[in-house]
Design a protein around this motif. Structure first.
Motif, short mmCIF file in Angstrom:
data_model
loop_
_atom_site.label_atom_id
_atom_site.label_comp_id
_atom_site.label_asym_id
_atom_site.label_seq_id
_atom_site.Cartn_x
_atom_site.Cartn_y
_atom_site.Cartn_z
N LYS A 26 0.84 -1.19 0.00
CA LYS A 26 0.00 0.00 0.00
C LYS A 26 0.88 1.24 0.00
O LYS A 26 1.91 1.28 0.66
N LEU A 27 0.45 2.26 -0.71
CA LEU A 27 1.18 3.52 -0.72
C LEU A 27 0.86 4.35 0.52
O LEU A 27 1.69 5.12 0.98
N ALA A 28 -0.35 4.20 1.05
CA ALA A 28 -0.78 4.93 2.25
C ALA A 28 -2.03 4.26 2.81
O ALA A 28 -2.71 3.51 2.12
N VAL A 112 -7.54 25.44 -7.34
CA VAL A 112 -8.18 24.58 -6.35
C VAL A 112 -9.68 24.77 -6.48
O VAL A 112 -10.18 25.89 -6.34
N TYR A 113 -10.41 23.69 -6.77
CA TYR A 113 -11.86 23.75 -6.93
C TYR A 113 -12.56 23.65 -5.58
O TYR A 113 -13.55 24.31 -5.33
N GLN A 114 -12.07 22.76 -4.72
CA GLN A 114 -12.65 22.57 -3.40
C GLN A 114 -11.62 21.92 -2.48
O GLN A 114 -10.70 21.29 -2.95
N GLU A 115 -11.79 22.12 -1.20
CA GLU A 115 -10.83 21.59 -0.23
C GLU A 115 -10.99 20.08 -0.07
O GLU A 115 -12.10 19.56 -0.07
N ALA A 116 -9.88 19.42 0.06
CA ALA A 116 -9.88 17.97 0.33
C ALA A 116 -9.89 17.80 1.85
O ALA A 116 -8.86 17.66 2.48
N ASN A 117 -11.08 17.81 2.42
CA ASN A 117 -11.19 17.79 3.88
C ASN A 117 -11.82 16.51 4.42
O ASN A 117 -12.12 16.42 5.60
N LYS A 118 -12.05 15.52 3.58
CA LYS A 118 -12.59 14.23 4.04
C LYS A 118 -11.46 13.20 4.04
O LYS A 118 -10.79 12.99 3.03
N THR A 119 -11.23 12.57 5.19
CA THR A 119 -10.21 11.54 5.30
C THR A 119 -10.88 10.19 5.10
O THR A 119 -11.80 9.83 5.82
N ILE A 120 -10.40 9.46 4.09
CA ILE A 120 -10.99 8.18 3.70
C ILE A 120 -9.91 7.10 3.79
O ILE A 120 -8.78 7.32 3.34
N PRO A 121 -10.22 5.92 4.35
CA PRO A 121 -9.23 4.83 4.35
C PRO A 121 -9.01 4.32 2.92
O PRO A 121 -9.95 4.27 2.13
N THR A 122 -7.77 3.96 2.59
CA THR A 122 -7.50 3.39 1.28
C THR A 122 -7.75 1.89 1.32
O THR A 122 -7.78 1.29 2.38
N THR A 123 -7.95 1.31 0.15
CA THR A 123 -8.20 -0.14 0.09
C THR A 123 -7.00 -0.85 -0.49
O THR A 123 -6.15 -0.25 -1.09
#
Length: 123
Positions: A26-28, A112-123
């Motif tokens: 996984k990268l992250a 920047v169109y919108q802020e990336a403010n949602k933290t999502i787990p990677t699969t």
């Protein structure tokens, strides 16, 4: 009369390693997105250098190319910082719609169109 003999080889699980996939680390563990499904564009970036993808998780980018950014991986210890996006523009038509990772250090955000403010787990 000539007889033909055919040899049929069956593959079962571990006996045929070419059939199984290759494990890729996984990268992250987490990524930042603008929405829960990471489908909305966060920003538009311009490639400052060429980048050749090392495997199928990444995309090739060329200097000057515009890229839609959909998510930003949360940097972890001993890892690079990667973003996920797709190339943009008529001259890159054969690559449009292909989403993959690229090093964030090789691009500059243009808009920047919108802020990336949602933290999502990677699969």
């Amino acid at each position: 009369m000539t007889r033909h003999v055919y040899l049929v080889v069956l593959c079962l699980g571990l006996m045929c390693p070419l059939v199984t996939g290759i494990f890729m680390a996984k990268l992250a563990s987490k990524k930042l997105c603008a929405d829960d499904d990471c489908v909305y564009t966060i920003s538009l970036a311009r490639a400052e250098e060429d980048y050749n993808a090392p495997d199928c998780r990444f995309i090739n980018i060329k200097k000057g190319q515009l890229i839609y950014v959909y998510s930003k991986l949360v940097k972890e210890k001993d890892s690079g910082e990667f973003w996920a996006g797709s190339v943009y523009g008529e001259q890159y038509e054969d690559h449009m719609g292909t989403v993959g990772y690229f090093p964030s250090s090789l691009v500059s955000e243009q808009h920047v169109y919108q802020e990336a403010n949602k933290t999502i787990p990677t699969t």
